[in-house]
Every structure is written in structure tokens, then in C-alpha cells.
Design a protein around this motif. Structure first.
Motif: not given
Length: 300
Positions: A215, A218, A240, A264, A297
Motif C-alpha cells: 500500500y 496509503e 483503517w 493486493t 480501502k
């Protein structure tokens, strides 16, 4: 080299493997490029997450060559320097400089840990091996060597090229203790994913991150929010992300982070033995966390 080398999100990049166990250099190059394009400031290969202890010396050099070639002047490559022996660690540091790496993350030796006389002598030899800017990696949980703030101060006084410390003791009070003793002499970086907001609030300017492999956007956003607006600004994204970030702080963190990459589409869960992909109840629990994160997400 400016101290800005240590600012921002610096992925502790995973090492991708083909099914036959060899390093997948094509994927490594593409993955590194994607991380930098997402806003990360540099790449930290050959760390614990990079399974460096299972790589041969020649494989380590090949990884560094691939990363330096693909990133060029766009971002620094800052390899972890660790070995069973001091001589090999020194040799790796010198080779890293000759390949074109722009900084070093200096670790205590694998396996063996005793007192400051020996552990200090080891890291001093590595720091002195080149004139590259160095970051000391303090992770007593993993390496059984705890570099105290006073020992860091001794190193900083002797070596101008020691510029930073990656603090992974798990004790957020260490940031204040280092700052009280050394002021701004050493740049502080967070080394445990689930302490990033707390670490930034205590003065950390960088994050050597793990879940960033899966990620990247993020991770960069979380760091920027924590830096600019503090815990309140980062609260929603942190809530999250935390279940995922906690996967970075257990013994099977390599397998778990690679599993997140698999799910992912940012990598493969293939690891090098003696590691094996997680299985059973641990895998089921991890998949619940991963699937929930994917389903919820946030968008920016």
C-alpha cells in the motif's frame, strides 16, 4: 549528503523470488519504480523484510545493482548492511558504495550479540568503512542488541557520517530520550509500522516502512497527514491501516507482508526457506484482516 536523505517514507523493500527460488530482478526493478512513483523517497533493500540473511553475498550485490540501475538519480538506494561477520559487513558496505548506493543502514551482526564493547566495535567498523551517510538500526527485539541513547551519542561524536537512527525498540519513549541527549544531531526514523503516528509526534522525520510494499499511496498519505496535522489528522486513515500495520511486528512478518502483496496484486508470497508461507489458523486470521482492508480501502 544532506540529512534530507532520511526524510519521508523509505520502503524496506521485499525481495521477490521466482518459483525456483532465484531472485526476480525484473519484478524487483518494476516494484521499486512503482514505490518511488507513489511518493516514497528512497529504497531500503537487504533488510530483515528483504530476507537478506538468506541471500548470498553475490545475490546481495546483484540486488543493489538492479536497484541503482533502475532508480538512477531519481531516488537513493540505502541497503541494510548486516552479516555474520564484521569483515563481510565491511566488504558489503564498500561494495555498496562502489555500486552507487547513497547511504547505508547499519545493523548489528546476525545471530551473535553480547555487550557494547563488541557490538559497538562491529558497527563502528561498518560506519568507518566508507564516507557514505549512515543510519543505525536499533531493533533489540529481532537482533538482541539494544543500542542505548548514550551509545548512539558515542557513535555520533566519533563519526560525522552517522546521520540517523531507525528506532525499533518498541518503546516510543526512546525518541524523547535520544532527542534529549543529542538534540538534532541524529535524524529519527520509525522502524515499526504500527508506531508511525506516535513516532512522528515524537519528532521522527522518516519511516522505514514494511506494508508500504502493498500500500504505497496509503503509506505516503498516512505519513504526510501525521507530519502536517498530527494524530487527529491521521486518525481515520490510521484506524483503517493499523490491523495491517500490526502484521509488521510478529515473527512471521515477512510471510504476512508478502501475503498482503499477493492479495493486493503488488507481489508474490513466495519466500525463501526456512521460511514457508503462513498456513492454518494464522493464515485464516491474516486473510480476514487483508480482505477487510481491501473491501474498506479509503479513496483520496
Amino acid at each position: 549528503m544532506s540529512h534530507s536523505l532520511w526524510h519521508g517514507v523509505l520502503p524496506a523493500i521485499t525481495t521477490p523470488f521466482h518459483a525456483d527460488g532465484s531472485v526476480d530482478h525484473a519484478f524487483l526493478a518494476a516494484h521499486a519504480r512503482q514505490l518511488i512513483d507513489a511518493g516514497c523517497k528512497g529504497i531500503v533493500p537487504l533488510g530483515s523484510l528483504g530476507e537478506a540473511a538468506t541471500l548470498s553475498f553475490e545475490e546481495k550485490l546483484a540486488v543493489l545493482k538492479t536497484l541503482v540501475k533502475v532508480l538512477g538519480d531519481s531516488a537513493p538506494v540505502i541497503p541494510g548492511i548486516a552479516s555474520l561477520s564484521t569483515d563481510e559487513a565491511v566488504r558489503l558496505a564498500r561494495e555498496a558504495k562502489s555500486i552507487g548506493c547513497r547511504g547505508l543502514m547499519v545493523l548489528p551482526p546476525y545471530v551473535y550479540s553480547t555487550d557494547w564493547r563488541e557490538m559497538g566495535a562491529h558497527v563502528k567498523a561498518v560506519i568507518a568503512a566508507t564516507d557514505l551517510p549512515c543510519m543505525l538500526y536499533n531493533n533489540p527485539v529481532a537482533y538482541k542488541t539494544d543500542f542505548t541513547p548514550s551509545q548512539m551519542a558515542e557513535l555520533a561524536a566519533e563519526f560525522p557520517n552517522l546521520q540517523a537512527v531507525k528506532e525499533s525498540s518498541g518503546d516510543v519513549r526512546r525518541f524523547a530520550a535520544i532527542r534529549a541527549l543529542l538534540g538534532d544531531r541524529l535524524q529519527l526514523l520509525v522502524g515499526m509500522d504500527d508506531a508511525i503516528v506516535e513516532g512522528v509526534s515524537m519528532g521522527a522525520v522518516g519511516w522505514v516502512a514494511g506494508l508500504v510494499n502493498a500500500y504505497p499511496f496509503e503509506s505516503v498519505k498516512l505519513f504526510e497527514l501525521a507530519k502536517s496535522g498530527g494524530a487527529k489528522a491521521a486518525e481515520s486513515l490510521y484506524a483503517w491501516f493499523l490491523p495491517l500495520l500490526r502484521l509488521d511486528t510478529v515473527p512471521t512478518f515477512v510471510q504476512l507482508i508478502k501475503l498482503v502483496q499477493e492479495k493486493t496484486g503488488t507481489g508474490s508470497e513466495t519466500v525463501r526457506a526456512p521460511r514457508l508461507p503462513v498456513a492454518g489458523a494464522e493464515r485464516e486470521a491474516a486473510l480476514k484482516v487483508i480482505e477487510h482492508a481491501i473491501a474498506t480501502k479509503p479513496s483520496f
